[in-house]
Scaffold this motif. Structure first.
Motif, PDB file in Angstrom:
ATOM      1  N   HIS A 159       5.487  20.261 -41.176  1.00 19.51           N
ATOM      2  CA  HIS A 159       6.072  20.589 -42.484  1.00 19.51           C
ATOM      3  C   HIS A 159       7.298  19.711 -42.765  1.00 19.51           C
ATOM      4  CE1 HIS A 159       3.512  24.167 -42.475  1.00 19.51           C
ATOM      5  NE2 HIS A 159       3.875  24.313 -41.215  1.00 19.51           N
ATOM      6  N   LEU A 160       8.178  19.577 -41.782  1.00 22.91           N
ATOM      7  CA  LEU A 160       9.353  18.724 -41.969  1.00 22.91           C
ATOM      8  C   LEU A 160       8.957  17.261 -42.081  1.00 22.91           C
ATOM      9  CD1 LEU A 160      11.830  20.408 -39.458  1.00 22.91           C
ATOM     10  CD2 LEU A 160      11.854  20.549 -41.956  1.00 22.91           C
ATOM     11  N   LEU A 161       7.952  16.864 -41.321  1.00 24.28           N
ATOM     12  CA  LEU A 161       7.491  15.479 -41.394  1.00 24.28           C
ATOM     13  C   LEU A 161       6.945  15.160 -42.785  1.00 24.28           C
ATOM     14  CD1 LEU A 161       6.819  12.762 -40.047  1.00 24.28           C
ATOM     15  CD2 LEU A 161       4.640  13.762 -39.331  1.00 24.28           C
ATOM     16  N   LEU A 162       6.182  16.092 -43.361  1.00 27.68           N
ATOM     17  CA  LEU A 162       5.633  15.867 -44.697  1.00 27.68           C
ATOM     18  C   LEU A 162       6.738  15.732 -45.732  1.00 27.68           C
ATOM     19  CD1 LEU A 162       2.534  18.263 -44.782  1.00 27.68           C
ATOM     20  CD2 LEU A 162       2.624  15.836 -44.205  1.00 27.68           C
ATOM     21  N   GLU A 163       7.822  16.513 -45.575  1.00 24.91           N
ATOM     22  CA  GLU A 163       8.938  16.386 -46.514  1.00 24.91           C
ATOM     23  C   GLU A 163       9.614  15.028 -46.393  1.00 24.91           C
ATOM     24  OE1 GLU A 163      11.745  19.508 -46.330  1.00 24.91           O
ATOM     25  OE2 GLU A 163      10.315  21.095 -46.858  1.00 24.91           O
ATOM     26  N   SER A 164       9.650  14.474 -45.177  1.00 29.11           N
ATOM     27  CA  SER A 164      10.263  13.157 -44.995  1.00 29.11           C
ATOM     28  C   SER A 164       9.365  12.049 -45.516  1.00 29.11           C
ATOM     29  CB  SER A 164      10.562  12.929 -43.506  1.00 29.11           C
ATOM     30  OG  SER A 164      11.456  13.889 -43.011  1.00 29.11           O
ATOM     31  N   LEU A 165       8.061  12.233 -45.376  1.00 29.87           N
ATOM     32  CA  LEU A 165       7.124  11.213 -45.851  1.00 29.87           C
ATOM     33  C   LEU A 165       6.972  11.247 -47.364  1.00 29.87           C
ATOM     34  CD1 LEU A 165       4.312  11.545 -43.140  1.00 29.87           C
ATOM     35  CD2 LEU A 165       5.919   9.653 -43.406  1.00 29.87           C
ATOM     36  N   ALA A 166       7.273  12.391 -47.982  1.00 31.34           N
ATOM     37  CA  ALA A 166       7.186  12.522 -49.442  1.00 31.34           C
ATOM     38  C   ALA A 166       8.236  13.520 -49.891  1.00 31.34           C
ATOM     39  CB  ALA A 166       5.797  12.980 -49.868  1.00 31.34           C
ATOM     40  N   PRO A 167       9.450  13.058 -50.187  1.00 28.65           N
ATOM     41  CA  PRO A 167      10.540  13.980 -50.562  1.00 28.65           C
ATOM     42  C   PRO A 167      10.172  14.820 -51.766  1.00 28.65           C
ATOM     43  CG  PRO A 167      11.356  11.756 -50.185  1.00 28.65           C
ATOM     44  CD  PRO A 167       9.870  11.661 -50.196  1.00 28.65           C
ATOM     45  N   PRO A 168      10.673  16.066 -51.825  1.00 25.93           N
ATOM     46  CA  PRO A 168      10.429  16.915 -53.001  1.00 25.93           C
ATOM     47  C   PRO A 168      10.944  16.258 -54.277  1.00 25.93           C
ATOM     48  CG  PRO A 168      11.320  18.203 -51.185  1.00 25.93           C
ATOM     49  CD  PRO A 168      11.419  16.765 -50.781  1.00 25.93           C
ATOM     50  N   ASP A 228       0.108  19.304 -52.219  1.00 25.35           N
ATOM     51  CA  ASP A 228       1.378  18.989 -52.876  1.00 25.35           C
ATOM     52  C   ASP A 228       2.003  17.745 -52.250  1.00 25.35           C
ATOM     53  OD1 ASP A 228       3.654  19.633 -54.670  1.00 25.35           O
ATOM     54  OD2 ASP A 228       4.704  19.948 -52.766  1.00 25.35           O
ATOM     55  N   PHE A 229       1.887  17.634 -50.900  1.00 30.24           N
ATOM     56  CA  PHE A 229       2.387  16.436 -50.231  1.00 30.24           C
ATOM     57  C   PHE A 229       1.648  15.191 -50.728  1.00 30.24           C
ATOM     58  CE2 PHE A 229       0.872  13.501 -46.921  1.00 30.24           C
ATOM     59  CZ  PHE A 229       2.039  12.764 -46.731  1.00 30.24           C
TER      60      PHE A 229
END
Length: 532
Positions: free
Chosen positions: A420-429, A465-466
């Motif tokens: 989950h944290l990795l996905l946020e780093s690969l595609a910021p909100p 969403d990612f």
């Protein structure tokens, strides 16, 4: 047709005896007409079939497949062979099935050596069904073509008194064609399994994979072949005791894989032996090994630090620890001793990174600036350490992450690395205000593979969403593939959703594991021992 009983047809009317007799008399000529028509139909059908046979026979003469040049037909036949393993003694697969279509194809197949140039030999099955002669006939069809063989030996090869003749005939047939062995996979569980092959020389051998007793392995003359380039060795014992005794021409090898097949932390090569092996192999392009944790318990003094090892041709480095973990000091020391200017693919083991959140890849971005693919296990890894290590790989195009249990062994001082944290780093909100913070990790990333993904509420929506955010932040031309492998059953993503992403150039695929728990052991078959 007019009937004198038309008013009673399709009703519940019950005729009298006189009417029954009249009805029967009325039907006699009609029944005779039916017989006449059936005879006529039969005659016409026979004429039709005869005419169709005449047409089909002529159409067969002009069939395109009959006019294929032999080289094209050979390529079609070769394309029917299995690609992930050797051929087996089964009439349901090529090449045997190709010899059962027609006499012309049978003649062509039997006279094409390349079709028979690979063979899997599960000896238990071959001896059980007395298939020694078919094997020798198979080998005879290979002519002078290089051979790819995989031999799965039984535990009691030398104790099979009843099949003694079969053992001799089969091994003699294999030895006679040893000068054409190109790829060889030997798997024997018994000590005496390879004794019959220990003195065999194979001057054209290019690739060998072995799973057998280490004492036998040290006596195997096949390992001394100058043409040998690719070596895979599987042992239960610690490699440190045997690796130096292997009679390999190290300077010629381009690929080495060591599999210790064990989960103990001391299984695999020690650091100094691994580095010593690498120093011997200047041509190495692929190196895969288990490394034990001895370094964590007894790190060398500064005076004992080994010099750097330069691997100018190495493109793939896989450090595997199975289901156990490697200490970050061990990994950092190993990576720090290697200079790999052409490295493209790096696979890291699970690390027990619980005690600190430091990068363990050192100055890899300087010594190996071309890395395009990274495989990493998130278990026990601190999130900050994950980010720092990935940022060292600016050319990363493919990222494979294992999400088996990301919070294991991470104390309260650090944040666990999760998908989950990795996905946020690969595609910021989209609501991130800072330009720097909104810059996605790995701007050149084309593929993301998530393995052993856990079933969490709302996970599919989070993935989609990612994907949307990544496409938006990097453009529709860079991110091409998202692959998810679930740890348990998950329903597939709706086809219309996948189609919408596919239209933008992003393919999304998902799969669930296939469990075989509780299945009874399968009997020996031509495929026994072959990985699915």
């Amino acid at each position: 047709m007019d009937s004198p009983f038309a008013q009673h047809l399709h009703t519940n009317y019950a005729p009298s005896d006189l009417e029954v007799k009249a009805i029967r008399s009325h039907l006699i000529p009609h029944s005779q007409e039916v017989l006449r028509l059936e005879a006529l139909i039969s005659e016409l059908s026979a004429q039709r079939n005869k005419t169709m046979d005449y047409i089909d026979a002529h159409k067969a003469l002009i069939s395109p497949v009959r006019r294929l040049p032999p080289d094209i037909l050979q390529e079609i036949f070769l394309a029917c062979l299995p690609t992930h393993r050797n051929c087996v003694l089964s009439a349901n697969e090529a090449p045997l099935i190709l010899s059962r279509i027609c006499s012309a194809w049978r003649t062509f197949a039997l006279s094409t050596p390349a079709l028979w140039a690979s063979l899997h030999l599960p000896l238990e099955y071959i001896f059980e069904w007395s298939l020694t002669n078919p094997v020798t006939e198979w080998l005879a069809r290979t002519g002078r073509h290089p051979l790819s063989l995989s031999i799965l030996g039984p535990r009691d090869l030398e104790r099979r008194d009843s099949e003694g003749d079969q053992v001799d005939v089969l091994l003699d047939a294999l030895v006679r064609c040893a000068d054409r062995w190109s790829t060889l996979d030997l798997s024997f569980d018994s000590y005496e399994g390879l004794l019959r092959l220990s003195d065999v020389c194979a001057p054209a051998l290019h690739t060998i994979k072995t799973k057998c007793d280490p004492l036998e392995l040290a006596q195997l003359k096949l390992l001394t072949t100058p043409s040998l380039r690719v070596v895979t060795i599987c042992l239960w014992q610690n490699f440190d005791r045997y690796v130096h005794a292997l009679p390999l021409r190290w300077e010629h090898l381009t690929s080495i894989s060591f599999d210790s097949m064990g989960l103990h932390q001391m299984q695999g090569l020690s650091l100094h032996v691994a580095l010593d092996v690498l120093k011997r192999c200047p041509r190495l392009e692929h190196f895969e090994t288990d490394v034990n944790n001895e370094f964590e318990f007894a790190p060398p003094s500064p005076l004992a630090v080994q010099p750097h090892v330069v691997l100018p041709a190495l493109q793939t480095l896989i450090i595997s620890r199975k289901s156990s973990s490697m200490g970050p000091m061990t990994l950092e020391f190993l990576i720090g001793r290697l200079i790999m200017p052409r490295l493209r693919h790096l696979q890291l083991p699970r690390t027990n990174q619980a005690q600190f959140a430091q990068p363990f890849l050192g100055d890899l971005s300087t010594t190996s600036p071309l890395i395009e693919e990274l495989d990493i296990d998130l278990t026990g890894l601190a999130y900050e350490s994950l980010l720092q290590n990935i940022r060292m790989l600016p050319s990363l195009r493919k990222l494979v992450v294992l999400d088996s249990d990301a919070i294991q062994n991470v104390g309260p001082k650090y944040i666990a690395a999760t998908v989950h944290l990795l996905l946020e780093s690969l595609a910021p909100p989209s609501d991130v205000e800072s330009t720097a913070a909104a810059t996605p990790l790995c701007p050149q990333l084309c593929e993301l593979w998530i393995r052993e993904c856990r079933d969490l509420p709302g996970w599919e929506a989070e993935l989609l969403d990612f994907a949307q955010r990544r496409l938006h932040s990097c453009g529709d031309t860079s991110f091409k593939h998202l692959d998810i492998e679930y740890k348990m059953f998950m329903p597939p993503i709706a086809p219309d959703v996948l189609a919408a992403f596919s239209a933008r150039g992003l393919s999304i695929s998902s799969s669930c594991p296939t469990h075989t728990w509780g299945c009874s052991p399968q009997p020996d078959t031509p495929w026994t021992g072959v990985d699915p």
